[in-house]
Design an enzyme around this catalytic site. Structure first.
Site, PDB file in Angstrom:
ATOM      1  CG  HIS A  61      -0.595   9.067   3.434  1.00 27.60           C
ATOM      2  ND1 HIS A  61      -0.774   7.732   3.746  1.00 27.60           N
ATOM      3  CD2 HIS A  61      -0.102   9.639   4.550  1.00 27.60           C
ATOM      4  CE1 HIS A  61      -0.391   7.515   4.996  1.00 27.60           C
ATOM      5  NE2 HIS A  61       0.021   8.665   5.519  1.00 27.60           N
ATOM      6  CG  ASN A  93      -4.712   3.706   8.896  1.00 34.57           C
ATOM      7  OD1 ASN A  93      -4.915   2.684   8.235  1.00 34.57           O
ATOM      8  ND2 ASN A  93      -4.191   4.804   8.366  1.00 34.57           N
ATOM      9  CD  GLU A 111      -1.203   4.193   8.144  1.00 35.05           C
ATOM     10  OE1 GLU A 111      -0.945   4.653   9.279  1.00 35.05           O
ATOM     11  OE2 GLU A 111      -1.347   4.902   7.140  1.00 35.05           O
ATOM     12  CD  GLU A 134      -4.019   7.958   9.733  1.00 36.17           C
ATOM     13  OE1 GLU A 134      -3.448   9.002  10.068  1.00 36.17           O
ATOM     14  OE2 GLU A 134      -3.611   6.834  10.079  1.00 36.17           O
ATOM     15  NE  ARG A 194      -3.333   2.348   2.885  1.00 41.21           N
ATOM     16  CZ  ARG A 194      -3.053   3.223   3.857  1.00 41.21           C
ATOM     17  NH1 ARG A 194      -2.107   2.988   4.743  1.00 41.21           N
ATOM     18  NH2 ARG A 194      -3.720   4.353   3.940  1.00 41.21           N
ATOM     19  CE1 TYR A 227       0.655   3.119  13.583  1.00 38.68           C
ATOM     20  CE2 TYR A 227      -1.375   4.157  12.827  1.00 38.68           C
ATOM     21  CZ  TYR A 227      -0.131   3.607  12.552  1.00 38.68           C
ATOM     22  OH  TYR A 227       0.318   3.541  11.256  1.00 38.68           O
TER      23      TYR A 227
HETATM   24  O1  IFM Z   1       3.183   7.726   9.903  1.00 40.08           O
HETATM   25  C1  IFM Z   1       1.817   7.831  10.105  1.00 40.08           C
HETATM   26  C2  IFM Z   1       1.068   7.642   8.815  1.00 40.08           C
HETATM   27  O2  IFM Z   1       1.471   8.558   7.851  1.00 40.08           O
HETATM   28  C3  IFM Z   1      -0.420   7.812   9.033  1.00 40.08           C
HETATM   29  N1  IFM Z   1      -0.877   6.988  10.105  1.00 40.08           N
HETATM   30  C4  IFM Z   1      -0.147   7.018  11.340  1.00 40.08           C
HETATM   31  C5  IFM Z   1       1.328   6.784  11.080  1.00 40.08           C
HETATM   32  C6  IFM Z   1       2.108   6.805  12.405  1.00 40.08           C
HETATM   33  O3  IFM Z   1       1.936   8.031  13.038  1.00 40.08           O
END
Ligand code: IFM
Length: 474
Positions: A138, A312, A380, A183, A94, A314
């Site tokens: 992006h 995405n 992600e 995002e 991706r 985290y």
């Molecule tokens: O690096 C970023 C990415 O560009 C978008 N999502 C979160 C990642 C980590 O912060």
């Protein structure tokens, strides 16, 4: 280029997980990057400035004054990088297209030298048996479009649709997977409200206008992609939905979490899937004198059927609705008044983000339940840790490997609960330019020595490759 793939796992014990074997053989495994974060060659072959080229030159905006001028030099090292990707055994890569490389200034003629790079990239991926997965946007808006108003201006959505058509006309004979935006929360809130990202503006009303125009741009681009596609395609969007949890069971905290969910998740998912903005969010906005600039017909444009939703993930966030006390907890600056983030004491990554794999299960199952019928892909997931090659030149990033193992297990748990999750992309292939953190934070499963541009597959990369193998064995 070093690929420590072949020196393999023999040296150090690696965290094991049988997570891979819990996925069907057709589950899509991939790695992800984005243009500005890795390409470099910022002003080569006709590329013009994006908002990140400008913003990274603002004193104090980016750690150590770093910028993406060279980054991972991927523009010049693409063939070897694709070999690296293929060596990891992934199904898909991706990546995003640099708008100012393809259409300098964001409008008008195509820059043939710029788009030729993506032609070569797609061809090389296909030659090596890797499925290209394109993200159109992006975050690197052409600076000229920002000068004309940026995402708070409605015209940007139409310019984005033109760009989508250009990309489809050139790459659509070989690319089946298309993501419009990555995002949009970051583009709108960090870009136009908190100002922590390019273009660094700070106006809450503008950021809410940006939300609407990003979504409109998504809808218009989706229509144009489908009209122009020479072959059947899959089109979707990637969101960094907020996994918002109440800090306690109190009514105030539950309300704060609901509010954060409204501004972090439902303000995107509801119009995209249900064709309307959430009423609690709209009511709160109007109480604050802010109105989304919705014109007649916009909501049906935004609610184009999605072939997939990219998620995405985290970390999770715990919210409190009580006014700031003396506990030292910082108020958030996300445009959501009276909401505080409350750390829970979980271990953190180098970003200071708490490691909460259960939240990925929670987010996926919630999205599957609230918006049924849309296949989900984790587009992600990953972690920054302070790692460096050891004396043997290896990067033994056990903490990142454990992060991946736990989060992949969390995806398996969501699938066990009946959620239709069909793929997982590790963020990121390479250490790269981490926006306002510059090169200080490393998310790669491949280490990059920025002095020499040497690539070294980390332990996490080897583990990820082995995990994919296990999943293929069924
Ligand atoms: O690096 C970023 C990415 O560009 C978008 N999502 C979160 C990642 C980590 O912060």
């Amino acid at each position: 280029m070093t690929t420590s793939l072949d020196r393999s796992s023999a040296s150090a014990p690696e965290p094991r997980s049988d997570a891979g074997s819990r996925f069907p053989v057709d589950f899509l495994w991939g790695v992800a990057t984005s243009a500005y974060q890795i390409e470099g060659a910022a002003f080569e072959d006709g590329r013009t400035a994006s908002i990140w080229d400008t913003f990274s030159r603002v004193p104090g905006a980016v750690h150590a004054g770093d910028n993406g001028d060279v980054a991972c030099d991927h523009y010049h090292r693409m063939p070897e990088d694709v070999d690296l990707i293929a060596g990891l055994g992934v199904d898909s890569y991706r990546f995003s297209l640099s708008w100012p490389r393809i259409q300098p200034g964001g409008r008008g003629a195509v820059n043939q030298r710029g788009i030729a790079f993506y032609d070569r990239l797609v061809d090389r991926l296909l030659e090596r048996g890797v499925l290209p997965w394109v993200t159109l946007y992006h975050w690197d808006l052409p600076q000229e479009l920002e000068d004309a108003g940026g995402w708070p201006a409605r015209d940007t959505a139409y310019r984005f649709a033109d760009f989508a058509e250009i990309a489809m006309n050139r790459l659509g004979d070989r690319v089946r997977w298309w993501t419009t935006l990555n995002e949009p929360w970051c583009s709108a809130v960090l870009g136009y409200d908190t100002g922590r990202h390019a273009p660094g503006r700070q106006d809450f009303g503008d950021s809410m206008a940006a939300v609407h125009h990003l979504l409109l741009g998504h809808g218009l681009a989706t229509q144009r992609l489908r009209e122009a596609a020479p072959e059947p395609i899959q089109v979707g969007i990637t969101l960094n939905t907020t996994h918002a949890l109440p800090a306690t069971d109190s009514d105030a905290d539950r309300a704060a979490a609901r509010r954060a969910d409204g501004f972090g998740t439902r303000i995107y998912t509801d119009p995209l899937v249900l064709g309307s903005y959430p009423t609690d969010v709209v009511d709160e906005l109007s109480a604050r004198g802010v109105h989304l600039p919705v014109q007649h017909g916009d909501l049906s444009v935004i609610a184009q059927p999605l072939d997939f939703l990219g998620v995405n993930y985290y970390t999770s966030h715990y919210f409190s609705g009580t006014a700031e006390d003396d506990s030292g907890v910082e108020a958030t600056a996300d445009g959501v008044a009276l909401t505080r983030l409350v750390p829970q004491g979980y271990p953190v990554t180098a970003m200071d983000w708490e490691i909460t794999p259960f939240g990925l299960t929670g987010m996926l199952t919630r999205l599957g339940a609230d918006y049924p019928g849309i296949p989900l892909y984790v587009t992600e997931n990953g972690a920054a840790f302070d790692d460096a090659p050891d004396q043997d030149g290896e990067v033994e990033d056990a903490d990142r490997t454990a992060y991946f193992a736990e989060h992949i297990e969390a995806v398996a748990a969501a699938r066990d609960a009946g959620t239709d999750v069909r793929g997982y992309f590790a963020w990121s292939l390479l250490d790269n330019f981490e926006w306002s953190y510059g090169y200080d934070k490393r998310f790669g499963i491949v280490h990059v020595d920025y002095e020499t541009q040497k690539r070294t597959v980390k332990q996490s990369g080897r583990w990820f490759r082995d995990n994919i193998r296990r999943s293929r064995q069924g």
